[in-house]
Design a protein around this motif. Structure first.
Motif: not given
Length: 361
Positions: A119, A126, A207
């Motif tokens: 992020g 996150k 991710y």
């Protein structure tokens, strides 16, 4: 002995000039990994004549395969150390299996980490899986100045062990870049035409939630232009060749090139990843990001208007056409200032490692 595990192509470039400094402290043992269809890291090490031992592979996109690959690598490290001895220090760019092996053997761990968070602003939810699996076990963490300290301290690491450096990583290997041998010659391409590079997103990474079609759809649209289209694959070269065999002005790279043989000869970069977008922006090359997520680096580039972001292939096409019709302003000088508040080198980093792990001991 210093053990350096390099498992990402970016860290080949990052550590390249650090290795000679480390060798003034101790013997250096370098390991890497490679799998069929994903051997960029190994190829780069070979390209720069950096001796490395290949230990295990990546494991692919499935969680079970990734976990098995990590277990296999850890076992192979133990076999390796039976031959070479237990290292005094472990240095890496967040290698999970290397970190776990070093921690289990009581070897001090130094991490270089520029992506602890999935992020562009801090939220504890996150924090990446890789960060959670590596950073809390580290004795020392180095971070680029644009990533906030909270992204590391939230994992329980003391501030004194989180050291910022005042440059963005790519400046290390791209500053004062000179023109080398034009890579287009390797593929017998017309260097008088504009050259557009497309880089796949690292869609197998932990991710990335899903593989976006934008890069592949953009190829179809951009092929209508009188340009050299260059696709740099992440994983499956042969599948891409079959998928795009009908596009005559597309070249899919099957070799690795030094930055000086590559970047000076491309006019536009369309990137689904992070490192190459940063490299292109640093060099003043017009850059479009098609990433499925933003990280701190992406936000920094976008906020300073060094990069554009597109979410559809039509947006990509229109932006490229606009740049081809009217040359965008040169941002190279601005980029250098933004990427290097201080000169990019390893001097202060090396001094800290030497003080912490060699002079005191």
């Amino acid at each position: 002995m210093i053990w350096l595990d390099i498992t990402d192509p970016k860290y080949v470039l990052f550590f390249r000039d650090f290795i000679p400094l480390l060798k003034t402290l101790d013997e250096v043992l370098i390991t890497t990994r490679a799998s069929k269809g994903y051997d960029e890291c190994l190829k780069l090490l070979q390209l720069f004549n950096i001796p490395a031992i290949c230990v295990g592979g990546y494991g692919g996109g499935e969680k079970l395969d990734k976990f098995q690959a990590r277990l296999d690598r850890q076992k192979e490290f133990l076999v390796l150390f039976e031959k070479y001895g237990i290292p005094k220090l472990f240095i890496t760019g967040v290698s999970v299996e290397g970190t776990h092996t070093a921690f289990g053997l009581g070897i001090p761990i130094v991490q270089f980490s520029d992506t602890p968070l999935i992020g562009e602003c801090f939220e504890i939810s996150k924090l990446s899986l890789v960060a959670k699996l590596t950073l809390p076990l580290s004795n020392l963490i180095f971070r680029p100045f644009i990533v906030p300290e909270i992204c590391y301290s939230a994992l329980g690491v003391e501030s004194k062990n989180i050291i910022p450096y005042q440059f963005i990583d790519v400046a290390l290997w791209l500053k004062d870049l000179k023109k080398g041998q034009n890579f287009l010659q390797n593929y017998h391409l017309d260097s008088t035409k504009p050259t557009i590079l497309l880089r796949e997103e690292e869609y197998n990474a932990h991710y990335v939630e899903k593989k976006l079609p934008i890069i592949y759809e953009s190829i179809e649209l951009l092929s209508t232009l009188d340009v050299n289209l260059i696709l740099m694959p992440r994983y499956d070269l042969e599948s891409l060749k079959k998928q795009f065999s009908h596009i005559k002005n597309l070249t899919i790279l099957d070799k690795k090139f030094s930055p000086q043989d590559f970047y000076p000869f491309i006019d536009i970069l369309i990137g689904g990843g992070g490192t190459m977008n940063l490299e292109a922006c640093y060099l003043g090359i017009p850059t479009i990001s098609t990433r499925s997520l933003f990280l701190f680096h992406d936000r920094y580039l976008l906020d300073h208007q060094l990069m554009q972001h597109c979410t559809t292939s039509l947006q990509v096409f229109n932006q490229v056409k606009s740049w081809l019709e009217k040359k965008p302003p040169n941002t190279k000088l601005l980029a250098k200032k933004l990427f290097e508040p201080s000169v990019a080198n390893f001097e202060s980093i090396f001094a800290i490692i030497k003080q912490r792990f060699y002079i005191q001991n």
